[in-house]
Enzyme design. Structure first.
Site, PDB file in Angstrom:
ATOM      1  N   ASP A 141      60.118  57.066  22.464  1.00 17.50           N
ATOM      2  CA  ASP A 141      60.799  58.345  22.698  1.00 17.50           C
ATOM      3  C   ASP A 141      62.060  58.159  23.562  1.00 17.50           C
ATOM      4  OD1 ASP A 141      61.263  61.071  22.558  1.00 17.50           O
ATOM      5  OD2 ASP A 141      59.902  61.574  24.198  1.00 17.50           O
ATOM      6  N   ARG A 282      65.502  62.158  38.384  1.00 20.84           N
ATOM      7  CA  ARG A 282      65.329  63.226  37.398  1.00 20.84           C
ATOM      8  C   ARG A 282      63.866  63.231  36.991  1.00 20.84           C
ATOM      9  NH1 ARG A 282      64.627  63.536  31.855  1.00 20.84           N
ATOM     10  NH2 ARG A 282      65.800  65.050  30.648  1.00 20.84           N
ATOM     11  N   ASP A 284      61.054  64.272  34.762  1.00 18.27           N
ATOM     12  CA  ASP A 284      61.047  64.679  33.360  1.00 18.27           C
ATOM     13  C   ASP A 284      59.905  65.643  33.054  1.00 18.27           C
ATOM     14  OD1 ASP A 284      61.948  64.210  30.611  1.00 18.27           O
ATOM     15  OD2 ASP A 284      59.969  63.308  30.355  1.00 18.27           O
ATOM     16  N   GLU A 326      63.801  68.742  35.266  1.00 19.07           N
ATOM     17  CA  GLU A 326      64.083  68.949  33.843  1.00 19.07           C
ATOM     18  C   GLU A 326      63.022  69.910  33.332  1.00 19.07           C
ATOM     19  OE1 GLU A 326      64.034  68.100  29.409  1.00 19.07           O
ATOM     20  OE2 GLU A 326      62.466  67.386  30.719  1.00 19.07           O
ATOM     21  N   HIS A 395      71.071  64.480  25.679  1.00 22.11           N
ATOM     22  CA  HIS A 395      70.425  63.642  24.668  1.00 22.11           C
ATOM     23  C   HIS A 395      69.401  64.409  23.841  1.00 22.11           C
ATOM     24  CE1 HIS A 395      67.483  63.880  27.802  1.00 22.11           C
ATOM     25  NE2 HIS A 395      66.572  63.381  26.985  1.00 22.11           N
ATOM     26  N   ARG A 520      67.222  63.709  16.866  1.00 21.53           N
ATOM     27  CA  ARG A 520      68.006  63.715  18.110  1.00 21.53           C
ATOM     28  C   ARG A 520      68.857  62.445  18.216  1.00 21.53           C
ATOM     29  NH1 ARG A 520      63.521  64.581  22.569  1.00 21.53           N
ATOM     30  NH2 ARG A 520      62.473  63.169  21.137  1.00 21.53           N
TER      31      ARG A 520
END
Ligand code: GLC
Ligand code: GLC
Length: 650
Positions: A141, A282, A284, A326, A395, A520
């Site tokens: 991922d 960050r 997630d 996030e 992204h 993506r």
């Protein structure tokens, strides 16, 4: 009193610490631990107070904080002290970020270091480097399925290479943001492997079920994140004979934070990367941290308590380090990730402004700013010492996360309007020049999101193909208009690598079996350095975008009113195609900038009376910072050209 209970517990714990921890000089550590311990203890008790091993776990947590403090290098400790003094340092307008993949942008860490001059030339001084931790070569991922949290993936280089990068960034006064994937591990992580081989300790790190009974009840209320590639929220594991909770992909096992050992492991990981020199972490998918039957398993109160704990613990060991949340969730939920109050219940200092992002895209498709105005008006008030990460693309896919009620007030049926937006950006809507693809389509609910690069979504790809100069100009204007908004809005603007040179969609991912089902990747291409060279040649698309952005970034940095001090005022206008707000320097209220954006493809009239009510345009002209020209009113109004913006000063 409860506080006294926590003080005496702290004293006992300090006595119990391993001798090598107890004997070191830890003055700053103890001060910070003392200051934060009441909160840490209360939160830990709320989450885990019922457990028989509560006290043992508490000791283990404090030992983790102390061990990582001891390891923290002198220059990072110095920076902690400096940032504690200047605690609003990150609200300054000088920060401008970019998110990029180390390998796709520059092959590896050494390459990335050599590309810093390119980033500095544009004005970037905060780098979010996408996940670089060890992960399986295929099911990863994009790095968000971590196999080993303490190892960099070999592809990127060694820990020494990272040190060289952070040293170089520090000299340039640039910040580094790294990911910590807190919600799940790869199924190839050692914890998952040991769970599979039957170790109870590690089975307790995940949500495992012997039968479908509980998973079926969970499924009644849990939405699906990747309905197309990974339907449902559970995956059968033959080896254990159990169902594993896998909210994202089937190979991403959700961590079970009902178990305090998981939280302590994750805090150790957070502090480990703080000690490697990350300025910002960050976190997630934070909305997903706590799962509860009968809920959507998103935005649960306990998820917030966990984040508060992570923040309080980081405050003790590495107080200079910031968190980005996030949490791509409903507008009313996002601001909660800053915390409830800045002193007692603080969570992340920075959060993705997904609402603003998706509303900007709404304005591009509808060519008006109706929903955008409502969304900005209804953005929840955020705490002091908290700021938005404002972005146009990243992204991930674009989710259509606006408020249904705002959509109705704008005259749209929310479901039909979302359908329109998906049709628009996938080019199905007649007259749409966009070239995106639907992402995460869910036939059961009719939901869909959108993939595609900024340039392709605003029509640059088609315009270039058709050699239509006017359409190229429209696309470039749109790219710049969107950036002029995120640069002026209030918060840290986060550009996406490639967007400054007009990178189009890439189809390379279709040739890769591990990526072809996840579109993506169409907007995660290898950065094209030859194309980037074109930025040096006036007249090229690359030049036109790059230089205009560079100038806007430089202007932002000079404009003190753009620091985020909750100093934005939205103006109500008669013309729904325009968004206008002021930014005022609280230290000097005469230092005020009027920001206007026209999302329509026709010139628009802005009535002076709308502005003069706010003491703007009293002299019937204002200075446009971007062009250096005066913008003059005539006949009681100002003309705002198609897809243009102004940053105006009295
Ligand atoms: C975050 C990432 C996304 C990833 C997901 C699962 O939302 O941004 O790319 O797929 O988490 O880890
Ligand atoms: C994120 C978001 C979701 C997003 C996905 C990755 O955590 O919740 O909206 O689409 O993961 O693409």
């Amino acid at each position: 009193m409860y506080e006294q209970v926590s003080h005496s517990l702290l004293n006992e714990i300090l006595d119990e610490l391993r001798p090598e921890i107890r004997n070191l000089k830890l003055r700053h550590f103890y001060i910070r631990l003392g200051a934060n311990f009441y909160a840490i203890h209360s939160l830990f008790k709320m989450l885990y107070g019922e457990r028989g091993d509560f006290r043992e776990q508490m000791v283990s947590l404090v030992e983790t904080l102390a061990a990582r403090y001891i390891e923290r290098s002198p220059h990072l400790r110095k920076s902690d002290l400096a940032r504690e003094k200047d605690h609003n340092w990150f609200l300054h307008q000088k920060w401008v970020g970019m998110a990029l993949y180390c390998d796709r942008f520059a092959d590896d860490l050494t390459g990335l270091r050599s590309k810093l001059p390119y980033l500095q030339d544009l004005g970037i001084n905060m780098l979010h480097v996408m996940p670089m931790l060890d992960c399986p070569p295929e099911n990863n991922d994009g790095g968000y399925a971590v196999r080993d949290y303490y190892q960099l993936d070999q592809r990127f280089g060694s820990i020494e290479d990272l040190e060289a990068l952070t040293a170089s960034l520090r000299k340039r006064d640039m910040l580094l943001a790294l990911d910590v994937v807190v919600n799940h591990t790869s199924n190839e992580h050692e914890w998952a492997k040991r769970a599979r081989s039957g170790e109870k300790k590690f089975q307790d790190y995940y949500y495992l079920f012997d039968s479908r009974e509980l998973p079926d009840i969970y499924e009644e209320t849990m939405p699906e994140i990747f309905p197309f590639t990974s339907p449902g929220n559970f995956t059968w594991n033959e080896e254990m004979g159990k169902w594993v909770m896998t909210v994202f992909n089937h190979y991403q096992w959700d961590l079970n934070y009902h178990n305090p050992a998981v939280l302590i492991e994750m805090i150790d990981i957070i502090l480990y990367w703080a000690n490697r020199g990350a300025d910002i972490l960050r976190l997630d998918a934070v909305a997903f941290l706590w799962k509860k039957i009968g809920s959507t398993c998103q935005n649960e109160r306990e998820a917030h308590l966990l984040l508060q704990l992570m923040k309080d613990c980081c405050q003790v060991t590495a107080p200079g380090v910031l968190f980005i949340a996030e949490a791509i969730v409903a507008p009313s939920e996002i601001a909660k990730y800053f915390g409830e109050d800045a002193i007692n219940a603080k969570e992340c200092e920075i959060a993705y402004n997904a609402t603003f992002m998706s509303l900007l895209w709404d304005a591009v498709a509808t060519k008006n700013a109706r929903l955008l105005n409502l969304g900005v008006k209804n953005l929840p008030v955020k705490l002091d010492r908290a700021t938005w990460l404002n972005y146009v693309r990243c992204h991930d896919d674009i989710g259509l996360g606006f408020d249904d009620n705002d959509a109705r007030l704008s005259g749209y049926d929310p479901a039909l309007h979302r359908r329109f937006l998906v049709d628009y950006f996938t080019g199905k809507f007649p007259t749409s020049p966009a070239r995106g693809l639907p992402f995460g389509e869910n036939p059961k609910t009719g939901d869909a999101r959108i993939s595609g690069s900024l340039a392709s979504l605003v029509g640059l790809e088609i315009a270039l193909e058709q050699q239509d100069d006017a359409a190229v100009q429209v696309a470039i204007q749109t790219v710049l208009l969107l950036h002029s908004m995120i640069l002026a809005f209030g918060g840290i603007p986060l550009l996406y690598y490639g967007d400054a040179i007009g990178t189009l969609n890439s189809t390379a991912y279709l040739l890769d079996d591990a990526k072809r089902n996840d579109n993506r990747w169409m907007h995660r291409s290898h950065f094209d350095w030859e194309k980037a060279e074109q930025r040096k040649h006036p007249g090229t698309v690359e030049y036109r975008i790059f230089h205009a952005l560079k100038k806007l970034i430089a202007l932002r940095k000079e404009t003190t009113a753009f620091a985020d001090q909750d100093n934005r005022q939205l103006l109500t206008l008669g013309n729904p195609n325009l968004l206008a707000f002021t930014r005022t320097d609280p230290q000097n209220s005469r230092n005020r900038v009027l920001v206007i954006g026209n999302f329509n493809t026709q010139t628009q009239l802005l009535e002076l009376s709308d502005l003069q009510a706010h003491h703007l345009f009293l002299q019937e002209e204002m200075l446009d910072l971007c062009s250096g020209n005066q913008l003059k009113a005539s006949n009681g109004s100002v003309l705002i050209p198609a897809l243009s913006w102004y940053w105006l000063k009295d």
